[in-house]
Design a protein around this motif. Sequence first.
Motif, mmCIF file in Angstrom:
data_model
loop_
_atom_site.group_PDB
_atom_site.id
_atom_site.type_symbol
_atom_site.label_atom_id
_atom_site.label_comp_id
_atom_site.label_asym_id
_atom_site.label_seq_id
_atom_site.Cartn_x
_atom_site.Cartn_y
_atom_site.Cartn_z
ATOM 1 N N SER A 268 11.367 -79.650 -23.911
ATOM 2 C CA SER A 268 11.824 -78.833 -25.034
ATOM 3 C C SER A 268 12.463 -77.541 -24.521
ATOM 4 O O SER A 268 12.217 -77.116 -23.384
ATOM 5 C CB SER A 268 10.663 -78.482 -25.964
ATOM 6 N N GLU A 269 13.238 -76.889 -25.392
ATOM 7 C CA GLU A 269 13.850 -75.607 -25.046
ATOM 8 C C GLU A 269 12.798 -74.530 -24.792
ATOM 9 O O GLU A 269 12.946 -73.745 -23.833
ATOM 10 C CB GLU A 269 14.834 -75.176 -26.144
ATOM 11 N N LEU B 6 11.602 -74.657 -21.265
ATOM 12 C CA LEU B 6 12.534 -74.078 -20.297
ATOM 13 C C LEU B 6 12.243 -72.592 -20.102
ATOM 14 O O LEU B 6 12.178 -72.090 -18.973
ATOM 15 C CB LEU B 6 13.979 -74.259 -20.770
ATOM 16 N N ALA B 7 12.074 -71.889 -21.224
ATOM 17 C CA ALA B 7 11.821 -70.450 -21.159
ATOM 18 C C ALA B 7 10.496 -70.151 -20.465
ATOM 19 O O ALA B 7 10.391 -69.204 -19.667
ATOM 20 C CB ALA B 7 11.835 -69.859 -22.569
ATOM 21 N N ILE C 207 15.891 -82.196 -17.607
ATOM 22 C CA ILE C 207 15.547 -82.273 -19.024
ATOM 23 C C ILE C 207 15.402 -83.736 -19.421
ATOM 24 O O ILE C 207 16.227 -84.588 -19.058
ATOM 25 C CB ILE C 207 16.607 -81.574 -19.889
ATOM 26 N N ILE D 298 14.508 -84.325 -25.633
ATOM 27 C CA ILE D 298 15.513 -83.636 -26.423
ATOM 28 C C ILE D 298 16.559 -84.661 -26.861
ATOM 29 O O ILE D 298 16.985 -85.492 -26.063
ATOM 30 C CB ILE D 298 16.160 -82.516 -25.588
ATOM 31 N N HIS E 291 21.901 -83.114 -28.423
ATOM 32 C CA HIS E 291 21.641 -81.713 -28.119
ATOM 33 C C HIS E 291 21.547 -81.447 -26.618
ATOM 34 O O HIS E 291 21.344 -80.301 -26.204
ATOM 35 C CB HIS E 291 20.325 -81.264 -28.764
ATOM 36 N N ALA F 52 21.497 -77.936 -24.299
ATOM 37 C CA ALA F 52 20.239 -77.570 -23.635
ATOM 38 C C ALA F 52 20.474 -77.272 -22.157
ATOM 39 O O ALA F 52 19.906 -76.317 -21.601
ATOM 40 C CB ALA F 52 19.223 -78.692 -23.801
ATOM 41 N N TYR F 53 21.318 -78.072 -21.498
ATOM 42 C CA TYR F 53 21.626 -77.805 -20.091
ATOM 43 C C TYR F 53 22.443 -76.522 -19.948
ATOM 44 O O TYR F 53 22.255 -75.758 -18.979
ATOM 45 C CB TYR F 53 22.371 -78.993 -19.478
ATOM 46 N N ALA G 157 22.172 -73.920 -21.841
ATOM 47 C CA ALA G 157 21.193 -72.833 -21.985
ATOM 48 C C ALA G 157 20.357 -72.705 -20.719
ATOM 49 O O ALA G 157 20.084 -71.590 -20.243
ATOM 50 C CB ALA G 157 20.306 -73.098 -23.203
ATOM 51 N N ALA G 158 19.941 -73.832 -20.175
ATOM 52 C CA ALA G 158 19.109 -73.811 -18.970
ATOM 53 C C ALA G 158 19.849 -73.190 -17.792
ATOM 54 O O ALA G 158 19.242 -72.513 -16.947
ATOM 55 C CB ALA G 158 18.668 -75.224 -18.624
#
Length: 435
Positions: free
Chosen positions: A126-127, A130-131, A148, A173, A177, A181-182, A184-185
């Motif tokens: 999930s996003e 990642l954080a 991911i 994911i 999306h 997501a990548y 953002a990562a």
Amino acid sequence: MHHFRYQDSKLHCESVDLANVTREFGTPTYVYSAQTISENYRRLKTSLAGLDVQICYAMKANSNLAILRLFSNLGASFDLVSGGELQRVQAAGGDVGRSVFAGVGKTEAEIKLALEAGVYGFHVESEPELARINHLAGKLGRKAPIAIRINPDVDAKTHAKITTGKSENKFGIPLAHAAAAYEAASKFPHLDLKGVQMHIGSQLTSAAPFIESVKKVVPLVQELKKRYGIEYFSIGGGIGIVYQDALASGEKTWWDAKPESERPLTPEAYGAVLAPLLVSLGLKILLEPGRFLVGNAGVLLTRVEYLKQGQGKNFLVVDAAMNDLVRPAMYEAYHELVPLTQDAARAELKADIVGPICESGDCFAKDRVLPTAGEGDVLAFMSAGAYGYTMASRYNTRGKPAEVLVSGDRFELVNAREKFEALIAGEKIPGFLKT
């Protein structure tokens, strides 16, 4: 294939008469065949010859330290889903640095443990994960390798409780999306984009869902390789095993006797259709099999306590219970049940096979036809090497069963039967209840 078969009417694991195991260690007892596990591993590895393949054994299927050491000796790494599994690999002498950490709910403590151990990759679900990984890696001064997990929305056509690749499942994911997501990562300073992962479910008996999911995800993988230089594509596990007629599947001729449409999915058939889809990627390919490697490599031995005649129904009461092997109660799963001594002259019995736990759900089979058995006879639940002991519990204050590993004509206890003292070792009566 496996190495459980009758020799001189006695059920053997490799060259060991299983009656000798019961005499020495009692019942219920799990018995595993090292040769079967080794052959399954080598067949799967060979099926994808020409690719750079890394097999990460999904140890949730069977996490006994002896089994983990066997896989490590074969060259396997591991698919981990908890901090405890990571520590088991370390205790067994396995290579955490070539292993991957999966799971939808990784805690901060587990992520920290995996970072410090130097896992090959985190399979991120999930996003928000990642954080969290980025934050913890930054605190430790590390860059966390991540892939991911993509949910390709493919119906694996397996049991509802073990399918993982549909949009309604909690895993991964959505493919739509994934690119975002990548992206953002890639902006997190403490993440290193290493790969892409997917896994669509367990006990798949056809290659079609594997083909569909790989074809759906490959374009994304190609794009991510160009943009971020990823180095691996994990296609998960999921190859099914034989549960019905499992004893017969130990013989080579059994496969040939079946029409092709009824034959189980073999690693050779799996590799033949997937290798052509993967070879042009130029990436390391990770596999995460569990059940295929160990499922048919294990049996659960159990002793008959009573033959009980009810109103129009027989009950064969055995000393194993749902706490020892929960799959029939949890998944309505089928396990073939065979006697340790083969006797063609013995009459047949139709009965429900039940355990001693005070639950109607403690039932292994209903109206099963098998050779007549009575008090003291020992039976073997076939195909019990995966999700047997690892899902066992202490319900009804029953200690977990023993585990034995066989290699050729040798057998050794690799996990002692749990004693009562161990069951209550962590418990205490508080002072305010004492008089």
